[in-house]
Design a protein around this motif. Structure first.
Motif, PDB file in Angstrom:
ATOM      1  N   SER A 131       0.833  -1.205   0.000  1.00 42.69           N
ATOM      2  CA  SER A 131       0.000   0.000   0.000  1.00 42.69           C
ATOM      3  C   SER A 131       0.862   1.248   0.000  1.00 42.69           C
ATOM      4  CB  SER A 131      -0.917   0.008   1.223  1.00 42.69           C
ATOM      5  OG  SER A 131      -1.822  -1.070   1.195  1.00 42.69           O
ATOM      6  N   ALA A 132       0.377   2.280  -0.702  1.00 42.99           N
ATOM      7  CA  ALA A 132       1.122   3.534  -0.822  1.00 42.99           C
ATOM      8  C   ALA A 132       1.021   4.364   0.455  1.00 42.99           C
ATOM      9  CB  ALA A 132       0.592   4.341  -2.004  1.00 42.99           C
ATOM     10  N   LEU A 133       2.163   4.892   0.884  1.00 45.57           N
ATOM     11  CA  LEU A 133       2.250   5.690   2.105  1.00 45.57           C
ATOM     12  C   LEU A 133       2.942   7.012   1.798  1.00 45.57           C
ATOM     13  CD1 LEU A 133       3.756   2.934   4.450  1.00 45.57           C
ATOM     14  CD2 LEU A 133       1.330   3.454   4.139  1.00 45.57           C
ATOM     15  N   LEU A 134       2.882   7.923   2.763  1.00 42.60           N
ATOM     16  CA  LEU A 134       3.688   9.140   2.742  1.00 42.60           C
ATOM     17  C   LEU A 134       4.485   9.219   4.038  1.00 42.60           C
ATOM     18  CD1 LEU A 134       1.384  11.989   1.324  1.00 42.60           C
ATOM     19  CD2 LEU A 134       3.049  10.579   0.108  1.00 42.60           C
ATOM     20  N   VAL A 135       5.704   9.718   3.933  1.00 47.79           N
ATOM     21  CA  VAL A 135       6.540  10.022   5.094  1.00 47.79           C
ATOM     22  C   VAL A 135       6.762  11.531   5.073  1.00 47.79           C
ATOM     23  CG1 VAL A 135       8.717   9.581   6.277  1.00 47.79           C
ATOM     24  CG2 VAL A 135       7.654   7.776   4.898  1.00 47.79           C
ATOM     25  N   VAL A 136       6.282  12.207   6.116  1.00 42.25           N
ATOM     26  CA  VAL A 136       6.273  13.670   6.133  1.00 42.25           C
ATOM     27  C   VAL A 136       7.375  14.158   7.072  1.00 42.25           C
ATOM     28  CG1 VAL A 136       4.839  15.721   6.451  1.00 42.25           C
ATOM     29  CG2 VAL A 136       3.763  13.540   5.862  1.00 42.25           C
ATOM     30  N   GLY A 137       8.403  14.779   6.522  1.00 35.74           N
ATOM     31  CA  GLY A 137       9.494  15.165   7.414  1.00 35.74           C
ATOM     32  C   GLY A 137      10.492  16.118   6.792  1.00 35.74           C
ATOM     33  N   PHE A 138      11.703  16.078   7.353  1.00 43.65           N
ATOM     34  CA  PHE A 138      12.746  17.046   7.036  1.00 43.65           C
ATOM     35  C   PHE A 138      14.064  16.315   6.765  1.00 43.65           C
ATOM     36  CE2 PHE A 138       9.490  18.949   9.600  1.00 43.65           C
ATOM     37  CZ  PHE A 138       9.307  20.231   9.074  1.00 43.65           C
ATOM     38  N   PRO A 139      14.152  15.608   5.622  1.00 42.32           N
ATOM     39  CA  PRO A 139      15.371  14.842   5.324  1.00 42.32           C
ATOM     40  C   PRO A 139      16.589  15.748   5.207  1.00 42.32           C
ATOM     41  CG  PRO A 139      13.961  15.022   3.384  1.00 42.32           C
ATOM     42  CD  PRO A 139      13.167  15.533   4.536  1.00 42.32           C
ATOM     43  N   LEU A 140      17.618  15.442   5.986  1.00 40.40           N
ATOM     44  CA  LEU A 140      18.840  16.257   6.033  1.00 40.40           C
ATOM     45  C   LEU A 140      18.538  17.708   6.402  1.00 40.40           C
ATOM     46  CD1 LEU A 140      20.762  14.892   2.911  1.00 40.40           C
ATOM     47  CD2 LEU A 140      21.016  14.215   5.303  1.00 40.40           C
ATOM     48  N   GLY A 141      17.392  17.924   7.036  1.00 37.56           N
ATOM     49  CA  GLY A 141      16.989  19.284   7.392  1.00 37.56           C
ATOM     50  C   GLY A 141      16.375  20.058   6.250  1.00 37.56           C
ATOM     51  N   PHE A 142      16.236  19.416   5.080  1.00 32.03           N
ATOM     52  CA  PHE A 142      15.711  20.106   3.903  1.00 32.03           C
ATOM     53  C   PHE A 142      14.225  20.398   4.071  1.00 32.03           C
ATOM     54  CE2 PHE A 142      13.779  20.199  -0.319  1.00 32.03           C
ATOM     55  CZ  PHE A 142      14.576  21.152  -0.947  1.00 32.03           C
ATOM     56  N   HIS A 143      13.816  21.628   3.740  1.00 31.04           N
ATOM     57  CA  HIS A 143      12.411  22.008   3.783  1.00 31.04           C
ATOM     58  C   HIS A 143      12.242  23.351   3.090  1.00 31.04           C
ATOM     59  CE1 HIS A 143      14.223  24.083   7.213  1.00 31.04           C
ATOM     60  NE2 HIS A 143      13.151  24.840   7.323  1.00 31.04           N
ATOM     61  N   ASP A 144      11.007  23.806   3.010  1.00 27.77           N
ATOM     62  CA  ASP A 144      10.702  25.113   2.434  1.00 27.77           C
ATOM     63  C   ASP A 144      11.127  26.181   3.435  1.00 27.77           C
ATOM     64  OD1 ASP A 144       9.555  27.487   1.576  1.00 27.77           O
ATOM     65  OD2 ASP A 144       7.683  26.558   0.931  1.00 27.77           O
ATOM     66  N   LEU A 145      12.263  26.821   3.183  1.00 28.84           N
ATOM     67  CA  LEU A 145      12.816  27.780   4.139  1.00 28.84           C
ATOM     68  C   LEU A 145      11.971  29.037   4.257  1.00 28.84           C
ATOM     69  CD1 LEU A 145      16.605  27.470   3.237  1.00 28.84           C
ATOM     70  CD2 LEU A 145      15.440  26.535   5.242  1.00 28.84           C
ATOM     71  N   LEU A 146      11.180  29.341   3.224  1.00 29.94           N
ATOM     72  CA  LEU A 146      10.343  30.540   3.282  1.00 29.94           C
ATOM     73  C   LEU A 146       9.089  30.286   4.102  1.00 29.94           C
ATOM     74  CD1 LEU A 146       9.550  33.410   2.477  1.00 29.94           C
ATOM     75  CD2 LEU A 146       8.618  32.479   0.340  1.00 29.94           C
ATOM     76  N   HIS A 147       8.421  29.190   3.798  1.00 34.53           N
ATOM     77  CA  HIS A 147       7.143  28.911   4.466  1.00 34.53           C
ATOM     78  C   HIS A 147       7.287  27.889   5.593  1.00 34.53           C
ATOM     79  CE1 HIS A 147       5.990  30.263   0.338  1.00 34.53           C
ATOM     80  NE2 HIS A 147       5.242  31.059   1.072  1.00 34.53           N
ATOM     81  N   HIS A 148       8.505  27.399   5.808  1.00 29.58           N
ATOM     82  CA  HIS A 148       8.785  26.509   6.950  1.00 29.58           C
ATOM     83  C   HIS A 148       7.941  25.235   6.901  1.00 29.58           C
ATOM     84  CE1 HIS A 148      10.600  30.260   8.234  1.00 29.58           C
ATOM     85  NE2 HIS A 148       9.418  30.832   8.154  1.00 29.58           N
TER      86      HIS A 148
END
Length: 253
Positions: free
Chosen positions: A132-149
């Motif tokens: 079954s398809a899943l999502l993992v919601v996180g911050f790999p290597l700290g990467f994320h949208d730096l503007l909208h956090h």
């Protein structure tokens, strides 16, 4: 408005005093009127790597109309020399999940977030198939949208029989590309049928991402990494968020 699932996750920065140590992922879990930050236990303490932070900091959104506005919110990990987070064990040993209660009175009134609840946990008879398809919601290597956090999501699939304890431990396997910094991320599956109890989070919380799984016998030159990860079953949160016995008995009941 951004998808609510992205407001359920928070980047965690660990500190020893004012010295920055590591980054990880976490998410909010609400039970009754209490709010918790959930992550991997090794984010709070990890003896093998001599990782002993004294506090963590998460970034909070404070303006629904402008998600670029945020503040850092510091959470101490110790009080009077004692740890204030909760972790669990089972017959197989320690469980790599920890929760820490957030003092609601210290939160800004304009806080924008979403939290999973017990209603987001799967029923014991839920039919969740391997693959079954899943999502993992996180911050790999700290990467994320730096503007909208905002966090990012990685696609995953269930790689072992859901409901069985893989090799006797309290987790199942996922097939996903993950990195350091993803520890503590929620592992979720989309729910098609509407359920008012889940609010605007039409997701089922299946697990908490912990670490990649590899073989000690793998030839690092000839063999690729397995690409498998362990996700601890999310039902442990019902144990870790129970009221302490002293609080349960405070009214004499």
């Amino acid at each position: 408005m951004v998808e609510p699932i992205l407001l359920s996750a928070a980047q965690i920065l660990t500190f020893d005093g004012d010295i920055g140590l590591t980054n990880a992922s976490g998410f909010f879990f609400e039970r009754d009127s209490r709010l918790f930050l959930v992550t991997s236990r090794h984010v709070f303490v990890d003896e093998p790597t001599q990782h002993f932070p004294s506090r963590v900091e998460i970034e909070l959104h404070i303006d629904r109309a402008n998600l670029a506005k945020s503040i850092g919110f510091s959470i101490p990990l110790y009080q009077d020399g004692k740890s204030v987070w909760r972790q669990g064990t089972d017959n197989a040993g320690e469980i790599d999940v920890a929760v820490i209660e957030i003092n609601r009175a210290a939160l800004p009134d304009s806080l924008v977030y979403r939290a999973f609840t017990p209603e987001h946990l799967p029923d014991p008879d839920a039919n969740i198939e391997v693959g079954s398809a899943l999502l993992v919601v996180g911050f790999p290597l700290g990467f994320h949208d730096l503007l909208h956090h905002m966090p990012v999501v990685r696609q995953a699939a269930i790689a072992s029989s859901f409901g069985l304890r893989f090799q006797g431990a309290g987790y199942f396997l996922t097939d996903a590309r993950t990195h350091r910094g993803t520890s503590g991320a929620p592992v979720v599956i989309r729910v098609d049928q509407a359920d008012p109890a889940r609010g605007d989070l039409p997701w089922m919380l299946l697990g908490i991402h912990s670490a990649r799984v590899d073989l000690g016998t793998r030839d690092l030159k000839l063999d690729e990494a397995l690409g498998l990860n362990c996700a601890w079953y999310a039902d442990i949160l019902m144990t870790l968020t129970e009221l302490p016995a002293i609080a349960l008995n405070a009214d004499g009941n």
